[in-house]
Design a protein around this motif. Structure first.
Motif, PDB file in Angstrom:
ATOM      1  N   LYS A 296      -4.869   1.363  -8.033  1.00 53.76           N
ATOM      2  CA  LYS A 296      -3.624   2.027  -8.414  1.00 53.76           C
ATOM      3  C   LYS A 296      -3.721   3.544  -8.447  1.00 53.76           C
ATOM      4  O   LYS A 296      -2.703   4.242  -8.431  1.00 53.76           O
ATOM      5  CB  LYS A 296      -3.163   1.495  -9.772  1.00 53.76           C
ATOM      6  CG  LYS A 296      -2.843   0.001  -9.727  1.00 53.76           C
ATOM      7  CD  LYS A 296      -2.432  -0.538 -11.085  1.00 53.76           C
ATOM      8  CE  LYS A 296      -2.149  -2.029 -10.994  1.00 53.76           C
ATOM      9  NZ  LYS A 296      -1.757  -2.608 -12.309  1.00 53.76           N
ATOM     10  N   GLU A 297      -4.950   4.064  -8.516  1.00 59.26           N
ATOM     11  CA  GLU A 297      -5.152   5.505  -8.522  1.00 59.26           C
ATOM     12  C   GLU A 297      -6.254   5.862  -7.535  1.00 59.26           C
ATOM     13  O   GLU A 297      -7.231   5.121  -7.409  1.00 59.26           O
ATOM     14  CB  GLU A 297      -5.547   5.994  -9.917  1.00 59.26           C
ATOM     15  CG  GLU A 297      -4.519   5.722 -10.985  1.00 59.26           C
ATOM     16  CD  GLU A 297      -5.006   6.163 -12.355  1.00 59.26           C
ATOM     17  OE1 GLU A 297      -4.942   7.378 -12.640  1.00 59.26           O
ATOM     18  OE2 GLU A 297      -5.458   5.303 -13.129  1.00 59.26           O
ATOM     19  N   PRO A 298      -6.126   6.992  -6.832  1.00 61.01           N
ATOM     20  CA  PRO A 298      -7.156   7.396  -5.850  1.00 61.01           C
ATOM     21  C   PRO A 298      -8.365   8.028  -6.525  1.00 61.01           C
ATOM     22  O   PRO A 298      -8.567   9.241  -6.483  1.00 61.01           O
ATOM     23  CB  PRO A 298      -6.404   8.413  -4.981  1.00 61.01           C
ATOM     24  CG  PRO A 298      -5.396   9.020  -5.906  1.00 61.01           C
ATOM     25  CD  PRO A 298      -4.981   7.919  -6.848  1.00 61.01           C
TER      26      PRO A 298
ATOM     27  N   GLY B 211     -16.323   4.579  -5.437  1.00 63.80           N
ATOM     28  CA  GLY B 211     -16.967   3.883  -6.546  1.00 63.80           C
ATOM     29  C   GLY B 211     -15.954   3.150  -7.408  1.00 63.80           C
ATOM     30  O   GLY B 211     -16.178   2.005  -7.816  1.00 63.80           O
ATOM     31  N   HIS B 212     -14.834   3.790  -7.670  1.00 65.22           N
ATOM     32  CA  HIS B 212     -13.784   3.149  -8.457  1.00 65.22           C
ATOM     33  C   HIS B 212     -13.195   1.958  -7.713  1.00 65.22           C
ATOM     34  O   HIS B 212     -12.886   0.923  -8.317  1.00 65.22           O
ATOM     35  CB  HIS B 212     -12.682   4.159  -8.792  1.00 65.22           C
ATOM     36  CG  HIS B 212     -11.531   3.574  -9.556  1.00 65.22           C
ATOM     37  ND1 HIS B 212     -10.364   3.203  -8.954  1.00 65.22           N
ATOM     38  CD2 HIS B 212     -11.402   3.267 -10.882  1.00 65.22           C
ATOM     39  CE1 HIS B 212      -9.541   2.713  -9.861  1.00 65.22           C
ATOM     40  NE2 HIS B 212     -10.143   2.736 -11.034  1.00 65.22           N
ATOM     41  N   ALA B 213     -13.044   2.093  -6.388  1.00 63.93           N
ATOM     42  CA  ALA B 213     -12.524   0.974  -5.594  1.00 63.93           C
ATOM     43  C   ALA B 213     -13.441  -0.242  -5.708  1.00 63.93           C
ATOM     44  O   ALA B 213     -12.975  -1.375  -5.875  1.00 63.93           O
ATOM     45  CB  ALA B 213     -12.378   1.395  -4.134  1.00 63.93           C
ATOM     46  N   ILE B 214     -14.754  -0.017  -5.630  1.00 68.13           N
ATOM     47  CA  ILE B 214     -15.700  -1.125  -5.749  1.00 68.13           C
ATOM     48  C   ILE B 214     -15.639  -1.729  -7.151  1.00 68.13           C
ATOM     49  O   ILE B 214     -15.713  -2.950  -7.330  1.00 68.13           O
ATOM     50  CB  ILE B 214     -17.133  -0.653  -5.435  1.00 68.13           C
ATOM     51  CG1 ILE B 214     -17.216  -0.112  -3.998  1.00 68.13           C
ATOM     52  CG2 ILE B 214     -18.131  -1.797  -5.623  1.00 68.13           C
ATOM     53  CD1 ILE B 214     -16.761  -1.079  -2.931  1.00 68.13           C
ATOM     54  N   LEU B 215     -15.461  -0.901  -8.160  1.00 67.22           N
ATOM     55  CA  LEU B 215     -15.355  -1.394  -9.531  1.00 67.22           C
ATOM     56  C   LEU B 215     -14.151  -2.312  -9.689  1.00 67.22           C
ATOM     57  O   LEU B 215     -14.187  -3.249 -10.504  1.00 67.22           O
ATOM     58  CB  LEU B 215     -15.265  -0.215 -10.500  1.00 67.22           C
ATOM     59  CG  LEU B 215     -15.264  -0.532 -11.997  1.00 67.22           C
ATOM     60  CD1 LEU B 215     -16.492  -1.356 -12.378  1.00 67.22           C
ATOM     61  CD2 LEU B 215     -15.194   0.757 -12.806  1.00 67.22           C
ATOM     62  N   CYS B 216     -13.098  -2.073  -8.924  1.00 67.66           N
ATOM     63  CA  CYS B 216     -11.912  -2.943  -8.966  1.00 67.66           C
ATOM     64  C   CYS B 216     -12.237  -4.377  -8.543  1.00 67.66           C
ATOM     65  O   CYS B 216     -11.467  -5.304  -8.820  1.00 67.66           O
ATOM     66  CB  CYS B 216     -10.817  -2.391  -8.052  1.00 67.66           C
ATOM     67  SG  CYS B 216     -10.056  -0.849  -8.612  1.00 67.66           S
ATOM     68  N   ALA B 217     -13.374  -4.571  -7.871  1.00 66.45           N
ATOM     69  CA  ALA B 217     -13.755  -5.899  -7.378  1.00 66.45           C
ATOM     70  C   ALA B 217     -14.603  -6.674  -8.384  1.00 66.45           C
ATOM     71  O   ALA B 217     -15.044  -7.788  -8.090  1.00 66.45           O
ATOM     72  CB  ALA B 217     -14.534  -5.759  -6.065  1.00 66.45           C
TER      73      ALA B 217
ATOM     74  N   ALA C 280      -9.726  -0.495   1.227  1.00 72.01           N
ATOM     75  CA  ALA C 280      -8.729  -0.124   2.237  1.00 72.01           C
ATOM     76  C   ALA C 280      -7.556   0.600   1.599  1.00 72.01           C
ATOM     77  O   ALA C 280      -6.402   0.423   2.012  1.00 72.01           O
ATOM     78  CB  ALA C 280      -8.244  -1.375   2.977  1.00 72.01           C
ATOM     79  N   ALA C 281      -7.841   1.413   0.590  1.00 70.34           N
ATOM     80  CA  ALA C 281      -6.768   2.103  -0.121  1.00 70.34           C
ATOM     81  C   ALA C 281      -6.581   3.545   0.346  1.00 70.34           C
ATOM     82  O   ALA C 281      -5.617   4.199  -0.042  1.00 70.34           O
ATOM     83  CB  ALA C 281      -7.035   2.080  -1.621  1.00 70.34           C
TER      84      ALA C 281
ATOM     85  N   GLY D 288      -3.830  -0.298  -1.235  1.00 70.99           N
ATOM     86  CA  GLY D 288      -3.106   0.756  -1.928  1.00 70.99           C
ATOM     87  C   GLY D 288      -1.648   0.709  -1.520  1.00 70.99           C
ATOM     88  O   GLY D 288      -1.166  -0.270  -0.944  1.00 70.99           O
ATOM     89  N   HIS D 289      -0.951   1.772  -1.793  1.00 66.36           N
ATOM     90  CA  HIS D 289       0.454   1.837  -1.423  1.00 66.36           C
ATOM     91  C   HIS D 289       0.604   1.811   0.105  1.00 66.36           C
ATOM     92  O   HIS D 289      -0.248   2.293   0.839  1.00 66.36           O
ATOM     93  CB  HIS D 289       1.086   3.116  -1.986  1.00 66.36           C
ATOM     94  CG  HIS D 289       1.083   3.167  -3.490  1.00 66.36           C
ATOM     95  ND1 HIS D 289       1.915   2.399  -4.265  1.00 66.36           N
ATOM     96  CD2 HIS D 289       0.313   3.868  -4.350  1.00 66.36           C
ATOM     97  CE1 HIS D 289       1.687   2.637  -5.537  1.00 66.36           C
ATOM     98  NE2 HIS D 289       0.718   3.536  -5.623  1.00 66.36           N
TER      99      HIS D 289
END
Length: 286
Positions: A101-103, A107-113, A11-12, A55-56
């Motif tokens: 923290k960065e858009p 794939g990167h969002a899922i990696l954050c999990a 949800a970023a 996200g922000h």
């Protein structure tokens, strides 16, 4: 097989298609009738342990799913028991948050999990897709497929040929089971004349934890972002992956037309709204 007990909701994203409405309000908090979009997604998931990748300017999501003692006291004092129950129920879901923290892409969002999920299979629910099925929710359908076949499961439906360039499209082969296909390859937003099929991935996934090691090695792709589709393509070569043609009315609420359709149709399903609202619509379309 390990059971699906956790879900991740990216949800970023900025949701610029809904400017200026989302300048100070996250797109996930835009209401369908009287409930934020993200609440429909969480409630329909049936999962109680959820991570939201935020996200922000997304603080209002956290506030919505938190307790509000002042509001609860006001509702109690005024005898609004039904509303009080609804407000308390929202805070009963076990929701965790982490900020992307960065858009850098889905794939990167899922990696954050990764630390939240650990070595378990997990669900992914995209905030732009709301699916209505009051008898058998979309994610439950996918979990049933996973419990039977194992491997990752992609929630899909057939889209018109002219729309394939808007989605991740699956190249697959039929299985002995109706609506279930074995994934051979995927193409992210192919040209209309290059799409391997019309079977599109529509915002619901069950994914095995091996995806994280693949995402860590995935280079930025389309749009300079780390694409989940690219990692799923690799995973499909390593283990069985299935596309499931789920049953339900899917709304693309990240699109203005889809959002309006969802608002109208959800209102018409409400016993307290449908009769008067339908009469109003009949007058408007004359």
């Amino acid at each position: 097989m390990k059971q699906i007990t956790k879900a991740v909701i990216p949800a970023a994203g900025l949701g610029t298609r809904f400017l200026p409405a989302i300048k100070a309000c996250p797109k996930e908090m835009l209401p369908i009738v009287d409930k934020p979009t993200i609440q429909y997604i969480i409630e329909d998931s049936g999962i109680k342990d959820i991570l939201i990748i935020s996200g922000h300017n997304k603080r209002s999501i956290e506030d919505h799913f938190d307790r509000n003692p002042e509001l609860e006291l006001n509702l109690e004092e005024h005898g609004k028991a039904d509303l009080l129950e609804q407000v308390k129920a929202i805070a009963d879901i076990n929701i965790h948050y982490i900020r992307q923290k960065e858009p850098k892409g889905l794939g990167h969002a899922i990696l954050c999990a990764k630390s939240f999920v650990g070595d378990e299979p997990f669900a992914v629910l995209l905030g732009d897709d709301v699916v209505y099925n009051d008898e058998n929710p979309c994610l439950k359908q996918l979990i049933d497929v996973y419990n039977t076949y194992g491997g990752s499961v992609l929630g899909c439906q057939t889209v018109p040929q002219e729309k394939v360039s808007s989605y991740g499209i699956v190249a697959s082969e039929a299985t002995a089971a109706e609506r279930i296909f074995k994934v051979n390859d995927m193409v992210e937003k192919p040209a209309v004349d290059e799409a391997p099929s019309r079977l599109a991935v529509l915002g619901r996934y069950v994914i095995t934890p091996e995806i994280f090691s693949i995402l860590e090695r995935t280079e930025p792709g389309r749009g300079g972002e780390i694409q989940l589709t690219d990692a799923l393509k690799v995973l499909a070569k390593q283990q069985n992956m299935y596309a499931y043609d789920f049953i339900g009315r899917r709304y693309d609420v990240g699109d203005k037309q889809g959002y309006l359709e969802a608002t109208v149709e959800y209102a018409l399903r409400r016993e307290d709204l449908k009769d008067n609202f339908l009469e109003y619509l009949k007058k408007v379309v004359k």
